[in-house]
Scaffold this motif. Sequence first.
Motif, PDB file in Angstrom:
ATOM      1  N   GLN A 101       0.814  -1.121  -0.181  1.00 52.30           N
ATOM      2  CA  GLN A 101       0.022  -0.129  -0.110  1.00 52.30           C
ATOM      3  C   GLN A 101       0.678   1.186   0.119  1.00 52.30           C
ATOM      4  O   GLN A 101       0.304   2.285  -0.397  1.00 52.30           O
ATOM      5  N   HIS A 127       1.093  -9.246   4.796  1.00 51.10           N
ATOM      6  CA  HIS A 127      -0.109  -8.489   4.533  1.00 51.10           C
ATOM      7  C   HIS A 127      -0.642  -8.654   3.017  1.00 51.10           C
ATOM      8  O   HIS A 127      -0.757  -7.605   2.358  1.00 51.10           O
ATOM      9  N   GLU A 182      -5.152  -9.989   9.099  1.00 51.91           N
ATOM     10  CA  GLU A 182      -6.387 -10.216   8.630  1.00 51.91           C
ATOM     11  C   GLU A 182      -6.610 -11.541   7.851  1.00 51.91           C
ATOM     12  O   GLU A 182      -6.920 -11.530   6.534  1.00 51.91           O
ATOM     13  N   GLU A 196      -5.106  -1.885  14.120  1.00 49.70           N
ATOM     14  CA  GLU A 196      -5.560  -0.825  13.048  1.00 49.70           C
ATOM     15  C   GLU A 196      -7.003  -0.416  13.665  1.00 49.70           C
ATOM     16  O   GLU A 196      -7.926  -1.151  14.082  1.00 49.70           O
ATOM     17  N   GLU A 250      -5.421   2.059  -1.648  1.00 42.77           N
ATOM     18  CA  GLU A 250      -6.532   1.037  -0.813  1.00 42.77           C
ATOM     19  C   GLU A 250      -6.996  -0.088  -1.600  1.00 42.77           C
ATOM     20  O   GLU A 250      -8.336   0.012  -2.080  1.00 42.77           O
ATOM     21  N   TRP A 251      -6.185  -1.062  -1.920  1.00 45.52           N
ATOM     22  CA  TRP A 251      -6.738  -2.233  -2.629  1.00 45.52           C
ATOM     23  C   TRP A 251      -7.480  -1.910  -3.838  1.00 45.52           C
ATOM     24  O   TRP A 251      -7.271  -1.071  -4.673  1.00 45.52           O
TER      25      TRP A 251
HETATM   26  C1  GBH Z   1      -7.841  -3.219   6.512  1.00 47.94           C
HETATM   27  O1  GBH Z   1      -8.901  -4.009   6.113  1.00 47.94           O
HETATM   28  C2  GBH Z   1      -6.603  -3.814   5.995  1.00 47.94           C
HETATM   29  O2  GBH Z   1      -5.522  -4.412   6.935  1.00 47.94           O
HETATM   30  C3  GBH Z   1      -5.781  -2.711   5.448  1.00 47.94           C
HETATM   31  O3  GBH Z   1      -4.894  -3.023   4.651  1.00 47.94           O
HETATM   32  C4  GBH Z   1      -6.514  -1.672   4.896  1.00 47.94           C
HETATM   33  O4  GBH Z   1      -6.105  -0.690   3.986  1.00 47.94           O
HETATM   34  C5  GBH Z   1      -7.443  -1.158   5.747  1.00 47.94           C
HETATM   35  O5  GBH Z   1      -8.321  -2.084   6.780  1.00 47.94           O
HETATM   36  C6  GBH Z   1      -8.633  -0.132   5.348  1.00 47.94           C
HETATM   37  O6  GBH Z   1      -9.684  -0.961   4.491  1.00 47.94           O
HETATM   38  O7  GBH Z   1     -19.229  -3.021   4.372  1.00 47.94           O
HETATM   39  O8  GBH Z   1     -19.488  -1.722   6.393  1.00 47.94           O
HETATM   40  O9  GBH Z   1     -19.335  -4.034   6.479  1.00 47.94           O
HETATM   41  C7  GBH Z   1     -10.184  -3.780   6.651  1.00 47.94           C
HETATM   42  C8  GBH Z   1     -11.123  -4.942   6.201  1.00 47.94           C
HETATM   43  C9  GBH Z   1     -13.237  -5.362   5.316  1.00 47.94           C
HETATM   44  C10 GBH Z   1     -13.010  -3.851   7.254  1.00 47.94           C
HETATM   45  C11 GBH Z   1     -14.509  -4.812   5.135  1.00 47.94           C
HETATM   46  C12 GBH Z   1     -14.425  -3.366   7.029  1.00 47.94           C
HETATM   47  C13 GBH Z   1     -16.779  -4.159   6.117  1.00 47.94           C
HETATM   48  C14 GBH Z   1     -17.488  -2.751   6.054  1.00 47.94           C
HETATM   49  N1  GBH Z   1     -12.464  -4.382   6.105  1.00 47.94           N
HETATM   50  N2  GBH Z   1     -15.177  -4.147   6.344  1.00 47.94           N
HETATM   51  S1  GBH Z   1     -18.864  -2.793   5.822  1.00 47.94           S
END
Ligand code: GBH
Length: 447
Positions: free
Chosen positions: A21, A122, A167, A354, A402-403
């Motif tokens: 990232q 990661h 994760e 995080e 952001e992926w």
């Molecule tokens: C993390 O993943 C990662 O570790 C990081 O790399 C990334 O940049 C960061 O968070 C921000 O995304 O639709 O409301 O149910 C986070 C994983 C998966 C957390 C989806 C929130 C659901 C949102 N996320 N999740 S919702």
Amino acid sequence: MPNRLDLPAGFRWGASTAAYQIEGAVGEGGRGPSVWDVFAARPGAVRDGHTGAVACDHYHRYPEDVALMRGLGLDGYRFSIAWPRIQPTGAGPANPEGLAFYDRLVDELLTAGITPLPTLFHWDLPQSLEETGGWLNRDTAYRFAEYTTAVADRLSDRVPAWITLNEPFVHMVYGYALGIHAPGRALMLDALPAAHHQLLGHGLAAAVLREHGKEVMIANNLTPVRAATADPADLAAADAYDALHNRLFTDPLLLGQYPDLSAFGVTEDLGGAVRPGDLKLIAGPGLDGLGVNYYNPTRIAAPTDPGLPFTEAPIDGVPRTAFGWPVVPDGLRELLVGLRDRYGAALPPITITENGCSYGEELDDQERISYLDGHLRAVEAAVAEGVDVRGYFTWSLLDNFEWAEGYHQRFGLVHVDFETQKRTPKASYTWYRDLIDTHRTWHSHGS
Ligand code: GBH
């Protein structure tokens, strides 16, 4: 000036990032391709065709980034090590240039008085390992332990605690079940071996780190699961979802067994992936710390179609971030207290590894300040209820890749102009700096 938080004197303040990232320089220093380089190159995989090829150019600009951390007064910095920098093809001798980069970064951090907290994985698997099945292949867990040995041999003299995986739930679900992250496979429940093999990799890597006398952690994304109504069908669906999202990745580590996934039609051996002895390896002598990544709670209702035993329900009446995620700070208190209640004495000390939010490009990011403040109040409340939380690492230091959203979601305390690479601290940066300073000043007066 932020109000003081009632947190213990040794509470550790940090910020988090991840290699793909922020680093860029994907073709430099002998780095091999990762699954994310290949996935991001696929048309339609990432919004607007963005890739991590340059990202924040942290590979070259790390001294400036460490100076920003020092300006915040951080105790710790969580970053990840890119496996394909260390082993370009995922096997064989370590690449000296790759090790040298993290060596320089660690030294720069230590000079700034910041403790490095590396994550070993990661999501940027060497592409060569994907070609032999990635985390669906049991052998990847053993390759992960070899890579861990190379990195620990080089850095463990200066790095006290390590995070094995970031994760594993998101990597399994987004990467292998739904195909919205690399490696882009859409296997639905057939992705479950990727959960087991990541956890096995954790166990094998943990043994290596312990031989080096180091502390072992994992960073799990956990969410408190709320049933949409008190209807028994909704309650059962919420329980099934909780087993898949939370317990699948914490029970084996803390209780030495997998949760019951029979609601998914899944057997105890996760479709044949689990072999005798694996659970002992995964649990080992226990974790030294549990990393918790928290963004929002989840609301679950009975299934509306027969494929899965749950359906996600919207959380209404709360603010949302630019990503659309609901802002529910008390969900973090609920999560932490719930972990303590479920695992009791088996629960190691927790670090929030995080927590953060995406908003627009504004430098006066009052919404981020309010998000962070609310979540820190939730940590304070959990600590007051007796949960052992040792630190808080915000996501993220910098706006970054952001992926699947590319550069469209900005989570940083520091704004990054991706044309010029200019870093500009946002209001939240100053706020966090003052919060840390207030905490330290208060405790240094002996209270
Ligand atoms: C993390 O993943 C990662 O570790 C990081 O790399 C990334 O940049 C960061 O968070 C921000 O995304 O639709 O409301 O149910 C986070 C994983 C998966 C957390 C989806 C929130 C659901 C949102 N996320 N999740 S919702």
